[in-house]
Design an enzyme around this catalytic site. Structure first.
Site, PDB file in Angstrom:
ATOM      1  N   GLU A  78      48.172  36.298  44.018  1.00 32.53           N
ATOM      2  CA  GLU A  78      47.619  35.041  44.840  1.00 32.53           C
ATOM      3  C   GLU A  78      48.326  33.661  44.177  1.00 32.53           C
ATOM      4  OE1 GLU A  78      43.433  34.840  44.008  1.00 32.53           O
ATOM      5  OE2 GLU A  78      43.244  36.809  45.264  1.00 32.53           O
ATOM      6  N   ARG A 130      46.385  32.515  39.799  1.00 32.08           N
ATOM      7  CA  ARG A 130      46.706  31.584  40.838  1.00 32.08           C
ATOM      8  C   ARG A 130      48.084  30.811  40.450  1.00 32.08           C
ATOM      9  NH1 ARG A 130      41.755  32.986  42.404  1.00 32.08           N
ATOM     10  NH2 ARG A 130      40.929  31.318  40.920  1.00 32.08           N
ATOM     11  N   THR A 174      41.424  32.974  36.349  1.00 37.44           N
ATOM     12  CA  THR A 174      42.398  33.328  37.510  1.00 37.44           C
ATOM     13  C   THR A 174      42.985  32.111  38.115  1.00 37.44           C
ATOM     14  OG1 THR A 174      40.473  33.222  39.009  1.00 37.44           O
ATOM     15  CG2 THR A 174      41.050  35.180  38.177  1.00 37.44           C
ATOM     16  N   ALA A 191      30.929  33.522  37.590  1.00 35.62           N
ATOM     17  CA  ALA A 191      29.398  33.408  37.892  1.00 35.62           C
ATOM     18  C   ALA A 191      28.857  34.471  38.912  1.00 35.62           C
ATOM     19  CB  ALA A 191      29.514  32.085  38.998  1.00 35.62           C
ATOM     20  N   ASP A 318      26.379  31.578  47.856  1.00 32.10           N
ATOM     21  CA  ASP A 318      27.807  31.593  47.127  1.00 32.10           C
ATOM     22  C   ASP A 318      28.929  30.836  47.979  1.00 32.10           C
ATOM     23  OD1 ASP A 318      30.250  32.505  45.414  1.00 32.10           O
ATOM     24  OD2 ASP A 318      30.513  34.302  46.953  1.00 32.10           O
ATOM     25  N   TRP A 406      40.153  30.331  48.723  1.00 35.00           N
ATOM     26  CA  TRP A 406      40.942  29.782  47.547  1.00 35.00           C
ATOM     27  C   TRP A 406      42.703  29.485  48.358  1.00 35.00           C
ATOM     28  CZ3 TRP A 406      45.321  32.423  46.986  1.00 35.00           C
ATOM     29  CH2 TRP A 406      45.398  33.758  47.156  1.00 35.00           C
ATOM     30  N   HIS A 624      36.597  49.977  45.526  1.00 38.39           N
ATOM     31  CA  HIS A 624      37.121  51.082  45.993  1.00 38.39           C
ATOM     32  C   HIS A 624      36.910  51.041  47.634  1.00 38.39           C
ATOM     33  CE1 HIS A 624      38.831  52.864  42.494  1.00 38.39           C
ATOM     34  NE2 HIS A 624      37.584  52.754  41.895  1.00 38.39           N
TER      35      HIS A 624
HETATM   36 CA    CA Z   1      31.460  33.082  43.824  1.00 44.33          CA
END
Ligand code: CA
Length: 692
Positions: A78, A130, A174, A191, A318, A406, A624
């Protein structure tokens, strides 16, 4: 296999700018060095716009591969690379970092912080990274296990390393750090699991903590001794209810966008979702829950609060506000406004006066059904009745994957257009009536098992049709689309805009493409053989302009999303770099997918199979693949050799035999008999495809 093609015999590193200006000055004036890409967003304004124009709309059809470099990983990539004076720096899965000769792709050094495999369990969305930050011969980057590391950018040797998180809690890093006025600013993630978000500033020279700002309140009565103490008690805590928010962390992680605004000497942070997602569990279904779902402005020197704007008050979906924040001067109503632009998951495009946090405008840039509009008097959304799924389920378009996530967007200041990797990913929200907090696992308060995968071909087709992606050119002043290019599906890569009037984007379908910035006309494409997630950049060396993008499958949605056509073989991560007249080629990919491996000689009862299916959905599916339909990033368990070997299966799931690779023991969450029930369910799924 290495496909490094040093097509240019040129020696890089001839921009002897070091010593002319200090690192801080160079970062502030990054726009004056279009040959470099000094910060993750290109410059502090994070427009991801390259002023280079050798490659333009008229000649981009002649773009070809200059070099490719295998990155030695098959996990999600990413990162946006940096290019500093002829050297490219790229962060990789498991928080590794590599330095390449930007003209040839030859490796200069590589550094592996040796993240323990069990840290991968706390990464909601693959062990991705990232990007890094650079200043004055130093590189800074975060690790999955919460460290912030400074390296010598010439040698790759460590200078300092600090643990920025409590290792007993499921924090991860990340996102890319940013270097601002001698400090390295870093956030974290987690979170979904149960953590409390914050950003920290460390001294770039010593790694010493300078300040910390918590985004949500912690345990009442316990002082953090942080820059956020006063504002949390005065403004944030009164918007939270009950005691579960602080016991479960509360969320509000700053896992991606952190932007420095040099014009106003302020730091802008994008704050993530509440934890657990469902406000009913998190905060007795009441309150705005500041500062989740907000952009918060801070003093970069002290970490003190300046202002905030909350995009999703009392978030329960979210809908993070961690997505890229881009700065620009916009002319609105005849006046120049120091604006920030934001296209968060919730589907509204926000233009905000960044001197005060005042909302200037907000319109839907994609299909949105959780709210009708943003009330310009209050700056608050007018929510759709039922959107909070209190009484019955609600299908949000888009949901947790976001109308934009993102993946970086790009702003062309000449055309005054934002190019957004927009998408449509509906999500079924059902409240989790039996919520039990489980440390180490996802704690959402949303019943992830209620979304049943379609079985009939017509239903599968309908599900696929509901998943969309597009490249959207958005006029931020008029708040409307200038043009849009539909893609086959969602989860496409980041965008680069250039002064050559070309917009670049890598797609989930494994192509890297160019469009005309004027009208979205397709200009060029390259078969990258693997999905592309990250943002592209442009740089130049000795008068040659390059366009670069890191390709590689993985990340949150590709791991979980069911692959109805079965897994595919991908070549693994690669840095791909293009120039006009480039003639490089990639070796062909030979599709080799293992045969399904059902345990035919064994038998499980219907009750065991049902238990196995339930556990698979709760614990295994997010990595998976839903319904065992893995896309092949992580193993398709239907094809696993362990499926016919009860002892090996148990050793992996219960004893943690593959913990060093991130597949830890799940013995806290299942008995050996339950692990075997999962094997029975996966075996039955394997039998289905074997029978075809
Ligand atoms: Ca989230």
């Amino acid at each position: 296999m290495t496909v490094r093609r040093p097509l240019l015999g040129l020696v890089a590193g001839c921009f002897a700018l070091a010593g002319v200006a200090s690192g801080s000055d160079r970062l502030r004036n990054a726009a004056a060095e279009p040959q470099n890409w000094l910060t993750t967003g290109g410059t502090y304004a994070e427009q991801r716009f390259s002023p280079l124009r050798q490659i333009d709309a008229a000649n981009v059809a002649r773009l070809g591969l200059a070099w490719a470099h295998d990155l030695g990983t098959d996990r999600g990539i990413e990162a946006t690379p940096l290019v500093v004076d002829g050297t490219m720096y790229l962060t990789l899965p498991w928080s590794r970092i590599v330095a390449l000769d930007a003209a040839t792709g030859a490796e200069k050094w590589a550094y592996d912080p040796k993240v323990p495999g069990n840290a991968g369990l706390s990464a909601c969305c693959d062990v991705v990274n990232r990007g890094a930050a650079w200043e004055d011969g130093r590189l800074f980057f975060g690790t999955i296990d919460g460290r912030l590391i400074a390296l010598d950018s010439k040698t790759g040797k460590p200078i300092w390393s600090v643990q920025t998180t409590d290792r007993t809690k499921p924090y991860t890093i990340t996102g890319a750090p940013r270097v601002v006025r001698g400090k390295v600013i870093i956030g974290n993630g987690g979170a979904e699991y149960g953590v409390r978000g914050y950003v920290s500033a460390y001294d770039a020279q010593t790694g010493k903590l300078v300040w910390r700002f918590y985004t949500v309140p912690g345990e009442p009565g316990r002082k953090d001794g942080a820059a956020s103490d006063e504002i949390i008690e005065r403004l944030a805590r009164p918007t939270w209810y009950g005691d579960r928010y602080w016991r479960y962390g509360g969320g509000g992680t700053v896992w991606d966008s952190i932007v420095y605004d040099p014009d106003l000497n302020q730091l802008l942070i994008g704050v993530g979702n509440g934890g657990p997602w469902n406000r009913r569990i998190r905060s007795d279904d009441k309150g705005d829950n500041l500062f989740i779902g907000s952009i918060v402005a801070l003093d970069p020197d002290t970490g003190r609060y300046r202002w905030h704007y909350q995009e999703t008050p009392g978030d329960t979906w979210d809908f993070t506000s961690t997505q890229q924040i881009t700065l620009a001067d916009l002319t609105i109503g005849g006046k120049t406004v120091k604006a920030l632009m934001h296209a968060p998951k919730n589907g509204f495009f926000y233009v905000i006066d960044r001197s005060s946090g005042r909302l200037i405008s907000a319109e839907k840039f994609a299909p949105v059904n959780w709210a009708e509009r943003i009330d310009m008097k209050t700056g608050r959304p007018v929510e759709t009745p039922g959107a909070r799924f209190q009484d019955k389920p609600f299908v949000a378009t888009s949901g947790a994957s976001g109308a934009h996530n993102w993946q970086p967007m790009a702003y062309d200041p000449r055309r005054r257009l934002m190019f957004i990797p927009a998408q449509q990913v509906p999500f079924l929200y059902v409240k989790d009536e039996k919520f039990v907090y489980r440390p180490e696992l996802w704690n959402l308060g949303v019943d992830m098992m209620s979304a049943k995968l379609p079985k009939k071909p017509a239903d599968v087709a309908a599900m696929r049709q509901s998943l969309k992606g597009e490249l959207l050119a958005w006029d931020p002043v008029a708040q409307r689309a200038a043009w849009r290019v539909p893609h086959g599906g969602p989860w496409n890569g980041g965008v680069l805009a250039t002064a050559g009037d070309v917009v670049f984007q890598g797609l989930a379908d494994g192509t890297f493409r160019a469009w005309s910035a004027a009208d979205g006309r397709p200009l060029w494409r390259f078969d990258a053989q693997t999905p592309i997630l990250g943002g592209a950049i442009s740089y130049s060396i000795n008068g040659t302009q390059y366009v670069a993008v890191a390709a590689g499958n993985g990340g949150g949605l590709p791991l979980a999303l069911p692959a109805f056509d079965g897994p595919r073989t991908y070549p693994g991560g690669r840095m791909l770099v293009f120039k006009l007249g480039g003639a490089g080629t990639l070796p062909p990919v030979i599709q080799s997918v293992a045969a399904p491996n059902p345990a035919r000689s064994e038998h499980w009862t219907p009750a065991q199979l049902a238990r196995g299916e339930a556990l698979y959905g709760q614990i295994c599916a997010s990595c998976h693949g839903m319904g065992t339909l893995s896309a092949g990033v992580l193993p398709d368990l239907r094809r696993s050799g362990a499926l016919t070997d009860a002892g090996t299966w148990r050793a992996i799931l219960i004893d943690g035999a593959l913990a060093s690779r991130g597949m830890v023991s799940f013995s806290r969450y299942m008995t050996p008999a339950e692990a075997d029930a999962i094997r029975g369910y996966v075996s039955a799924q394997a039998e289905k495809i074997a029978a075809r």
